[in-house]
Structure formats: structure tokens, C-alpha cells
Design a protein around this motif. Structure first.
Motif, PDB file in Angstrom:
ATOM      1  N   LEU A  16       0.792  -1.218   0.065  1.00  0.00           N
ATOM      2  CA  LEU A  16       0.009  -0.156   0.121  1.00  0.00           C
ATOM      3  C   LEU A  16       0.987   1.320   0.008  1.00  0.00           C
ATOM      4  CD1 LEU A  16      -3.002   0.750   0.087  1.00  0.00           C
ATOM      5  CD2 LEU A  16      -3.051   0.953   2.431  1.00  0.00           C
ATOM      6  N   PRO A  17       1.800   1.194   0.787  1.00  0.00           N
ATOM      7  CA  PRO A  17       2.950   2.616   0.748  1.00  0.00           C
ATOM      8  C   PRO A  17       3.273   3.129  -0.849  1.00  0.00           C
ATOM      9  CG  PRO A  17       3.193   1.342   2.924  1.00  0.00           C
ATOM     10  CD  PRO A  17       2.268   0.549   1.882  1.00  0.00           C
ATOM     11  N   LEU A  18       3.664   1.655  -1.614  1.00  0.00           N
ATOM     12  CA  LEU A  18       4.594   1.895  -2.913  1.00  0.00           C
ATOM     13  C   LEU A  18       3.401   2.428  -3.848  1.00  0.00           C
ATOM     14  CD1 LEU A  18       6.626   1.638  -4.813  1.00  0.00           C
ATOM     15  CD2 LEU A  18       6.217  -0.622  -4.780  1.00  0.00           C
ATOM     16  N   LEU A  19       1.966   1.671  -3.346  1.00  0.00           N
ATOM     17  CA  LEU A  19       0.886   2.000  -4.205  1.00  0.00           C
ATOM     18  C   LEU A  19       0.699   3.543  -4.367  1.00  0.00           C
ATOM     19  CD1 LEU A  19      -1.635   1.661  -6.036  1.00  0.00           C
ATOM     20  CD2 LEU A  19      -2.864   0.676  -4.041  1.00  0.00           C
ATOM     21  N   LYS A  20       0.611   4.091  -3.105  1.00  0.00           N
ATOM     22  CA  LYS A  20       0.171   5.607  -2.719  1.00  0.00           C
ATOM     23  C   LYS A  20       1.260   6.545  -3.546  1.00  0.00           C
ATOM     24  CE  LYS A  20      -1.958   5.047   1.818  1.00  0.00           C
ATOM     25  NZ  LYS A  20      -1.666   5.622   3.134  1.00  0.00           N
ATOM     26  N   LYS A  21       2.575   6.346  -3.455  1.00  0.00           N
ATOM     27  CA  LYS A  21       3.603   6.918  -4.157  1.00  0.00           C
ATOM     28  C   LYS A  21       3.312   6.731  -5.978  1.00  0.00           C
ATOM     29  CE  LYS A  21       7.090   6.201  -0.533  1.00  0.00           C
ATOM     30  NZ  LYS A  21       8.138   5.593  -0.313  1.00  0.00           N
ATOM     31  N   SER A  22       2.748   5.653  -6.184  1.00  0.00           N
ATOM     32  CA  SER A  22       2.515   5.352  -7.462  1.00  0.00           C
ATOM     33  C   SER A  22       1.296   6.037  -8.250  1.00  0.00           C
ATOM     34  CB  SER A  22       2.211   3.681  -7.874  1.00  0.00           C
ATOM     35  OG  SER A  22       3.241   3.070  -7.381  1.00  0.00           O
ATOM     36  N   LEU A  23       0.390   6.465  -7.436  1.00  0.00           N
ATOM     37  CA  LEU A  23      -0.694   6.981  -7.887  1.00  0.00           C
ATOM     38  C   LEU A  23      -0.435   8.599  -7.939  1.00  0.00           C
ATOM     39  CD1 LEU A  23      -3.586   4.918  -6.084  1.00  0.00           C
ATOM     40  CD2 LEU A  23      -2.863   4.713  -8.404  1.00  0.00           C
ATOM     41  N   ALA A  24       0.360   8.955  -6.911  1.00  0.00           N
ATOM     42  CA  ALA A  24       0.875  10.203  -7.043  1.00  0.00           C
ATOM     43  C   ALA A  24       1.593  10.521  -8.186  1.00  0.00           C
ATOM     44  CB  ALA A  24       1.765  10.724  -5.863  1.00  0.00           C
ATOM     45  N   LEU A  25       2.535   9.569  -8.328  1.00  0.00           N
ATOM     46  CA  LEU A  25       3.053   9.899  -9.988  1.00  0.00           C
ATOM     47  C   LEU A  25       2.119   9.962 -11.043  1.00  0.00           C
ATOM     48  CD1 LEU A  25       6.082   7.493  -9.674  1.00  0.00           C
ATOM     49  CD2 LEU A  25       6.284   9.952  -9.603  1.00  0.00           C
ATOM     50  N   MET A  26       1.120   9.075 -11.182  1.00  0.00           N
ATOM     51  CA  MET A  26       0.270   9.080 -12.288  1.00  0.00           C
ATOM     52  C   MET A  26      -0.401  10.564 -12.351  1.00  0.00           C
ATOM     53  SD  MET A  26      -2.948   7.067 -12.756  1.00  0.00           S
ATOM     54  CE  MET A  26      -3.772   7.998 -11.828  1.00  0.00           C
ATOM     55  N   LEU A  81      -5.362  13.303  -3.847  1.00  0.00           N
ATOM     56  CA  LEU A  81      -4.125  12.813  -3.058  1.00  0.00           C
ATOM     57  C   LEU A  81      -4.622  12.505  -1.646  1.00  0.00           C
ATOM     58  CD1 LEU A  81      -1.497  15.124  -4.517  1.00  0.00           C
ATOM     59  CD2 LEU A  81      -1.625  12.898  -4.696  1.00  0.00           C
ATOM     60  N   GLY A  82      -5.560  13.537  -1.136  1.00  0.00           N
ATOM     61  CA  GLY A  82      -6.016  13.423   0.261  1.00  0.00           C
ATOM     62  C   GLY A  82      -6.662  12.079   0.398  1.00  0.00           C
ATOM     63  N   ALA A  83      -7.637  11.691  -0.678  1.00  0.00           N
ATOM     64  CA  ALA A  83      -8.170  10.200  -0.538  1.00  0.00           C
ATOM     65  C   ALA A  83      -7.368   9.243  -0.855  1.00  0.00           C
ATOM     66  CB  ALA A  83      -9.128  10.316  -1.767  1.00  0.00           C
ATOM     67  N   PHE A  84      -6.459   9.363  -1.352  1.00  0.00           N
ATOM     68  CA  PHE A  84      -5.134   8.353  -1.356  1.00  0.00           C
ATOM     69  C   PHE A  84      -4.519   8.311  -0.295  1.00  0.00           C
ATOM     70  CE2 PHE A  84      -4.297   8.970  -6.397  1.00  0.00           C
ATOM     71  CZ  PHE A  84      -5.386   8.155  -6.570  1.00  0.00           C
ATOM     72  N   GLU A  85      -4.192   9.351   0.329  1.00  0.00           N
ATOM     73  CA  GLU A  85      -3.543   9.299   1.597  1.00  0.00           C
ATOM     74  C   GLU A  85      -4.313   8.811   2.875  1.00  0.00           C
ATOM     75  OE1 GLU A  85      -0.312   9.813   2.572  1.00  0.00           O
ATOM     76  OE2 GLU A  85       0.260  10.009   0.280  1.00  0.00           O
ATOM     77  N   SER A  86      -5.573   8.838   2.687  1.00  0.00           N
ATOM     78  CA  SER A  86      -6.249   8.212   3.808  1.00  0.00           C
ATOM     79  C   SER A  86      -6.590   6.878   3.838  1.00  0.00           C
ATOM     80  CB  SER A  86      -7.865   8.984   3.497  1.00  0.00           C
ATOM     81  OG  SER A  86      -8.723   8.399   2.419  1.00  0.00           O
ATOM     82  N   LEU A  87      -6.191   6.227   2.872  1.00  0.00           N
ATOM     83  CA  LEU A  87      -6.234   4.832   2.870  1.00  0.00           C
ATOM     84  C   LEU A  87      -5.359   4.180   3.814  1.00  0.00           C
ATOM     85  CD1 LEU A  87      -6.331   4.312  -1.090  1.00  0.00           C
ATOM     86  CD2 LEU A  87      -7.956   3.630   0.284  1.00  0.00           C
TER      87      LEU A  87
END
Length: 550
Positions: free
Chosen positions: A206-216, A251-257
Motif C-alpha cells: 500500500l505505501p508503494l501504491l500511494k507513491k505510484s498513484l501520486a506519480l500518475m 491525493l487526500g483520498a489516497f493518503e486516507s487509505l
């Protein structure tokens, strides 16, 4: 529950019970815990067995434990691996007299290569069934010419010597999808379906996924939309379909996960497809992107149930992409089958560089489907070919009747995608191999010598459906063997053969003969060519690491 073997079992049980009581009190009072995704995550309790210098970390947080640590009688802590891979039975040679036709669905998945890379970089050899040779080959781009004319892709063939068996011939079939104009891309309707269960808590998930989505997110345009559905115990909408311009909100929604709970994958898929359909963009890139380690365990969880569900959902022209994460309990076979059922593709994300490749460089254009249900059928000339075998594509082989059946699902081709398939061919008249064709009592297999006696080694047929149509189009191409020496072939041919050879070594293929890692490195270095992103150089490094591990 983790299992511990301890010569001083009584002492361990008493200490464990005492620690559990303390932890129970902390959880009930919500002291020292952190609320994550609606679930209180308890503190990690450590017990040090000082007399025997043993330690064990026991995580009492709600949700599945992604790694299971076991202490053996020698005091050594080991991790129990529950990764799963479907059995792959390697394609064997088929006699042309009995099997003149070879039919397959294209495959643009690349997950196997990055998963293999993860093992080797971790100083381990991958399980044989983690190695799908076609996905290793198709991880790399090849410089096939752009299509001209009515069809959205070009078809390219090349034949030369087989590097692991000089008596045989190697046939390459390369497909190049038409590239899109990046300045004129249709808008995207992405629904991210994110596994936030307890098994996703480790850093490579999950932490790597969050970084991935921020890049996209940095590469999306104003007309693109994103929604987020998360599942852990039960599915829920974390973010309704939102314009990509609202980056802070997304990004806030991503980080809430946060990871916690069990895995209601089936329920999440239903909800994600519903949101994608409600926000469908006509002629756009409508796609559900499932990010998970594949460990579904609530609701519709068996592979067959998930496949049937996805097959039903694909009728809405919403495509599926699966991005696998993690290690230890990774369920590769399940995700590969679901991806195939959902008109989709399948990636494995092992590091942040792979995240950039998938989410930044490929998500917009290469996932924009330009042809669907793409099938290949080859008819070999029995006067030129004694037998053949398809290298890889074991779970993409179709019955010969499936080729003309427009109801039979096959692979999709994205804009800019290249697809490569290799056949090893035993020439007719070769002294190697016996003629083991079956003699029939009631009919005989005759050869049309007026056509077979020419220079043609095979006829290549392709069928595909335009994106908005349900009737397929047929392409027919004849192929001759020009007897080109291996060293004179294209970089495409030589590099693809090197990757295929490496896959054969990893699988310990019965057909590898005397092929060595040194041979593969030599071929790959000679065929590396222009390597702007360094993927081919990285491949050479992996083979070098393999040779040391072996």
C-alpha cells in the motif's frame, strides 16, 4: 495465529498470555492505538526469550498478517511463504502432418518479468511457474514499423537459426500497435479499486501504491476523471468520480487509505464497475484498475467466481487493468486469470521505477485499446516444416475452431503496444526427431503439392475486432524463409531470442539444450541497441546475477 516451537513451551505460553492481556486492555481503551481506515490498530508486542536469544514479533492488529514468522528449534526465525502460481505445462513440439494449425490469443501482460526481477534482485531464483516466457519477452519494446493502411497495427515476421539448437529455425511474429498523438488523447475515466486489507500493510504494497498513484496524477489532463473504491472487510467509495484537476482532493483520498480488515474483493469489483459505468465517457478510456496482492478472502473469492463475474462486466466495454504488489502471500495465478477474463492487462509493481513505467508512461496511451479479440492462426507447410512448438503462451493457446468464432474472447491491443511471439521450428527433412504422425484407418492426410511446393514456409492469419464492432476483420500473410544467418538478423529478433532463452533457463526447459547464461548475455549485449530507459541493460544485469545465484 503464528506457530512457535519452543523447548520451554510452558514459559512461552505464560508470557504470551500475560502480554495478550495487556494488549487487550490497550485495545479496549484505545490507548496507544492508531485509528486506521475505521479499524484500531493495536501496538506491536515483542517478547524476547532472553535465555535462548529468540525474538518474535506478534502483530495483533485487525486484519490478515501478510508474513508469517516461525521460530524453529534452532532459534532461527523464518518467514512462511504463501505465494501461489498456477502450474504451467511447457508447450511441446507438434507434428505438422497431424497439427498443421497453431492458434493463439495475443498477450500484452508483463507481470511475470518484473516479478522474476524481484526474486533475482532478492538473491533468489523464482519458482518455475512464476516464469511466463511470453510476458518476459513482451516486457520490452521492439522497433517494429508503424502500421500503414486500414488496420491499426503492423504485422512483422523474421526467421533465422535457433540460438539454442542450430538445426532448428526460430520464427518471430511481431505486432506493432498504432501510436496515438499524445496531444489528442481521449479523456480517461479511471476507477481505482484498491485493496486496503491487512495483507497490504507492508512497505512494498500500500505505501508503494500511494507513491505510484501520486506519480500518475501529475500526467493526467483536465478532462480525465478518477474515482477510488477501497475494500477491506466491506467495499466502500473513498472518492466519487472527480476531475483530475482537483489534485489535492484526490491525493487526500489516497493518503486516507490504511491497511486493515479482511478482503471483500468480489464486492469491491461490483462497486467499481458500477461507478465506471455511471461515469462512462463515450469513446474514452474507461477502465477499472485493481491494485492488490490478490489475496481475496471474503465474498466471491474463488478464482472461478471472480472470472465469471469479470466476464459478465466486460460486456459494458469497460476494460480492466490489474496491478499486483508485494511478496510473501502474492496470488499471481488468480490475478492473471482475472485479467484475461476482463479484456485487460496485468502488471506487477516491484519498485518505484516500475511504478513510473506503468502509471506514467503506459497508463494513458498504451492502455487505450485500439483492437480487441486479437487472434493469430498459423498454417505450416508440411513440405517445409516437420514440427513446431510455440514458446510460452501456454494459457493463451486456442482451439483451431476458435479462430473464426467471433464469440470467443481473446487479447486486446493497446495504442503503441508491441506483441511478440516466437516459434521453434524443425525443418522438413531434418534428421532430428522421428515422424510420429498418426496413421488413420478411414482417411488420409494429403498435401496440396501445387501450393505447398513453393517457397512458403507458412501462412499467417490474424483476426481482430475494431473497438466499437463485434464482427472481426481478417488479415492473411504468407511467409518465406530467406535463410538469414542469426548474426544478420534484426536487434528485435536477437534480443527477443535472448529473453526467451533466459526464460527457458529459469524454467529449466527440456528444450534449452546446452544454452548457458553466458550465451544469453553475449546475444543480449550485441542486440541491446538504443536503450534510453535502461531496461535492456537491466536485463543483462539480471542474467549476470542469475549466473551467480545458479
Amino acid at each position: 495465529m503464528k506457530t512457535f516451537r519452543n523447548r520451554n513451551l510452558k514459559k512461552t505460553v505464560i508470557t504470551f498470555a500475560a502480554g495478550l492481556s495487556v494488549l487487550s486492555f490497550l485495545l479496549l481503551t484505545n490507548c496507544g492505538g492508531q485509528r486506521m481506515g475505521g479499524v484500531v490498530q493495536g501496538e506491536v508486542y515483542r517478547e524476547y526469550a532472553k535465555s535462548e536469544k529468540r525474538s518474535a514479533m506478534m502483530d495483533f492488529s485487525a486484519g490478515a498478517v501478510s508474513r508469517e514468522e516461525v521460530i524453529n528449534d534452532d532459534g532461527i526465525t523464518t518467514q512462511h511463504n504463501t505465494e501461489e502460481y498456477d502450474l504451467i505445462k511447457e508447450n511441446e513440439f507438434k507434428n505438422v502432418k497431424d497439427n498443421p494449425l497453431s492458434t493463439l490469443s495475443i498477450d500484452v501482460d508483463t507481470a511475470s518479468y518484473s516479478n522474476v526481477r524481484r526474486f533475482i534482485n532478492g538473491n533468489q531464483l523464482p519458482p518455475k511457474d512464476a516464469v511466463r516466457i511470453e510476458e518476459m519477452i513482451n516486457y520490452f519494446r521492439y522497433s517494429y514499423p508503424q502500421p500503414e493502411g486500414e488496420h491499426p497495427f503492423s504485422i512483422n515476421t523474421e526467421i533465422s537459426e535457433t540460438p539454442w539448437n542450430k538445426e532448428n529455425r526460430l520464427l518471430l511474429i511481431g505486432i506493432q500497435g498504432k501510436s496515438l498523438n499524445y496531444n489528442d488523447l481521449k479523456p480517461c475515466n479511471f476507477v481505482f479499486l484498491i485493496d486496503s486489507s491487512g495483507s497490504m500493510e507492508s512497505p512494498e504494497k500500500l505505501p508503494l501504491l500511494k507513491k505510484s498513484l501520486a506519480l500518475m496524477l501529475k500526467g493526467l489532463k483536465k478532462n480525465d476523471r478518477i474515482a477510488i473504491v477501497a475494500y477491506a472487510g466491506s467495499a466502500g467509495v473513498i472518492l466519487p468520480s472527480t476531475p483530475a484537476t482537483e489534485k489535492d482532493r484526490i491525493l487526500g483520498a489516497f493518503e486516507s487509505l490504511n491497511a486493515g480488515g479482511s478482503t471483500a474483493g468480489g464486492e469491491g469489483i461490483i462497486l467499481a464497475y458500477r461507478i465506471a459505468k455511471e461515469n462512462l465517457i463515450k469513446d474514452g478510456n474507461n477502465r477499472v484498475i485493481l491494485c492488490t496482492d490478490g489475496d481475496f478472502n471474503v465474498g466471491a473469492s474463488s478464482t472461478s467466481e471472480m472470472v465469471r463475474m469479470i466476464e459478465e462486466k466486460r460486456k459494458d466495454d469497460i476494460y480492466l487493468t490489474i496491478c499486483g504488489f508485494g511478496m510473501g502471500n502474492y496470488k499471481d495465478g488468480r490475478m492473471e486469470q482475472i485479467s484475461n477474463a476482463g479484456n485487460g492487462n496485468y502488471f506487477y509493481i516491484d519498485n518505484i521505477k516500475e511504478s513510473e513505467k506503468v502509471f506514467v508512461k503506459e497508463m494513458r496511451a498504451n492502455m487505450f485499446t485500439i483492437a480487441k479479440d486479437v487472434k493469430i492462426q498459423i498454417e505450416f507447410n508440411p513440405l517445409k516444416v516437420k514440427s513446431y512448438r510455440l514458446i510460452g503462451y501456454e494459457n493463451r493457446v486456442l482451439a483451431k475452431e476458435d479462430f473464426d468464432n467471433d464469440k470467443k474472447d481473446a487479447g486486446e491491443l493497446g495504442a503503441g503496444h508491441t506483441v511478440t511471439a516466437l516459434y521453434e521450428i524443425v525443418p522438413a527433412g531434418s534428421g532430428k526427431g522421428e515422424d510420429n504422425s498418426i496413421e488413420l484407418r478411414y482417411q488420409e492426410n494429403t498435401i496440396k503439392k501445387e501450393t505447398a511446393s513453393g517457397n512458403e514456409i507458412m501462412v499467417l492469419k490474424m483476426r481482430y475486432k475494431p473497438v466499437k464492432e463485434e464482427k472481426s476483420k481478417l488479415i492473411v500473410k504468407t511467409v518465406t524463409d530467406e535463410n538469414i544467418k542469426f548474426g544478420k538478423t534484426s536487434e528485435n529478433f536477437r534480443f527477443a531470442s535472448a529473453v526467451a532463452g533466459f526464460g527457458m533457463l529459469l524454467r529449466d526447459s527440456q528444450f534449452k539444450n546446452d544454452l548457458t547464461a553466458k550465451d544469453i548475455i553475449r546475444i543480449a549485449k550485441d542486440a541491446k541497441g538504443y536503450d534510453e530507459e535502461g531496461y535492456r541493460s537491466e536485463f543483462i544485469g539480471l542474467v549476470e546475477k542469475y549466473s551467480l545465484l545458479k
